[in-house]
Write a protein that holds these residues in place. Sequence first.
Motif, mmCIF file in Angstrom:
data_model
loop_
_atom_site.group_PDB
_atom_site.id
_atom_site.type_symbol
_atom_site.label_atom_id
_atom_site.label_comp_id
_atom_site.label_asym_id
_atom_site.label_seq_id
_atom_site.Cartn_x
_atom_site.Cartn_y
_atom_site.Cartn_z
ATOM 1 N N ASP A 136 24.932 78.731 24.883
ATOM 2 C CA ASP A 136 26.226 79.121 25.071
ATOM 3 C C ASP A 136 27.103 78.828 23.674
ATOM 4 O OD1 ASP A 136 28.359 80.042 25.825
ATOM 5 O OD2 ASP A 136 29.161 78.922 27.206
ATOM 6 N N PHE A 137 26.783 78.346 22.191
ATOM 7 C CA PHE A 137 27.246 78.469 21.586
ATOM 8 C C PHE A 137 28.703 78.804 20.980
ATOM 9 C CE2 PHE A 137 22.675 76.695 21.027
ATOM 10 C CZ PHE A 137 22.475 75.280 20.692
ATOM 11 N N ARG A 138 28.273 81.009 21.404
ATOM 12 C CA ARG A 138 29.557 81.415 21.041
ATOM 13 C C ARG A 138 30.690 80.726 21.613
ATOM 14 N NH1 ARG A 138 27.190 84.288 17.297
ATOM 15 N NH2 ARG A 138 24.427 84.347 17.369
ATOM 16 N N ARG A 139 30.711 81.050 22.324
ATOM 17 C CA ARG A 139 32.753 80.993 23.210
ATOM 18 C C ARG A 139 33.468 80.230 22.957
ATOM 19 N NH1 ARG A 139 31.431 82.523 29.631
ATOM 20 N NH2 ARG A 139 29.899 80.566 28.949
ATOM 21 N N MET A 140 32.798 79.059 22.829
ATOM 22 C CA MET A 140 33.697 77.857 22.253
ATOM 23 C C MET A 140 34.383 78.170 20.943
ATOM 24 S SD MET A 140 35.461 75.475 23.478
ATOM 25 C CE MET A 140 34.791 74.237 24.340
ATOM 26 N N LEU A 151 27.635 82.743 13.368
ATOM 27 C CA LEU A 151 27.222 81.299 13.120
ATOM 28 C C LEU A 151 25.977 80.480 12.069
ATOM 29 C CD1 LEU A 151 26.825 80.843 17.560
ATOM 30 C CD2 LEU A 151 28.717 80.631 16.048
ATOM 31 N N VAL A 152 25.478 80.989 11.714
ATOM 32 C CA VAL A 152 24.135 80.925 10.786
ATOM 33 C C VAL A 152 24.520 80.406 9.547
ATOM 34 C CG1 VAL A 152 22.398 81.629 11.934
ATOM 35 C CG2 VAL A 152 23.560 82.952 10.313
ATOM 36 N N PRO A 153 25.976 80.547 8.836
ATOM 37 C CA PRO A 153 26.456 80.384 7.945
ATOM 38 C C PRO A 153 26.220 78.851 7.833
ATOM 39 C CG PRO A 153 27.423 82.140 8.787
ATOM 40 C CD PRO A 153 26.878 82.053 9.432
#
Length: 373
Positions: A136-140, A151-153
């Motif tokens: 759940d890396f995206r929602r925050m 997210l990878v940059p």
Amino acid sequence: MPESALGQYYIGLMSGTSLDGIDVVIAQRDRCGFKQIAACCIDLPPSLRLQLLQICQDKKVDLQTLGEVDHQFAIACATAVNQLLKDSHIRAEQICAIGSHGQTIFHSPQGPLPFSQQIGDANLIAARTGITCVADFRRMDMAYGGQGAPLVPAFHQALFAKQGCNRVILNIGGIANISILHSDTKVLGYDTGPGNMLMDAWINLHHDKHFDKDAKFAQQGKVAPALLAPLLSDPYFAQAAPKSTGREKFNLSWLQQQLHALTPHYFTPHDVQRTLLEFSAITITEQIKLQTSPCAVYVCGGGALNPLLMQRLQALLPDHTVLDTQILNIDPMFVEAVAFAWLAEQRLYEIPIALKEVTGAYKNAILGAIYKP
């Protein structure tokens, strides 16, 4: 990062918009960043892949099916992790954490109620592997007003940036995204638009293949200007960053609508395939030229294995040097999986991820939720 972190192992799990399989990598922290120790790609069970494609394309699913697919995908992830550990002779107890991206089934960063939905129950992954799982890396990021993607940059900046040197990291999965690594500024990155997604969908429709190996189908065709022009006119390409997109926008139905609008024009299937490749190449390179002066462009993702696409990128960027990330010591097929291993490490050490300039969030956040077995 503390000295004690050196030598620690993490696992990254990645399944992207191409839905071609689950990438699994074991990575180890060293003084230069993260190095790839072992990796594999596990095919999704055909029935699960078809269900996922249908959910993503139809944008409709009943609650029972959603729950069952969430469960199935998590079991596939755990099975892949356990198999790689066995093959590489590394014990589960040696792994600090798994970073699991999950499978995106809907990404909707615009509108009054933005959200991004990934499946792959991290509880099950932790339970089946015996390893702490971060997911759940995206929602925050979205909670702080960001797009939640890409997210990878931040990982690209941490691993690939070089003092006194400008670089571009270009990931070509189903969707293509760029990370602009300037030597004197913070990282900039966003989705440029379709990468392999439309090409994969088109060859699957006509030849029941998951992708156009070595661009053999595309090389039989010619670019059709009458089709290319309306594809390039989509408003997404004029939209300013930060921006992100996915299968919800660019899919087979979208392409078929474009073709239907051009009736009575007729395009052979291989001319469409060749035009889709040119479409991806142009939309990628226009953004690179917009954001950079001549520099090295390092390609990762499945697109790095497409020889015609790589040729077109170089031809459209005559003043840049187009390479793949193997020269930077990471297999181009596993850069994103290594990124999620890195994101898992950052979460365990509670390090905020510097993504404000990428996603448009008003605050850099600690990303990911921890699930302990």
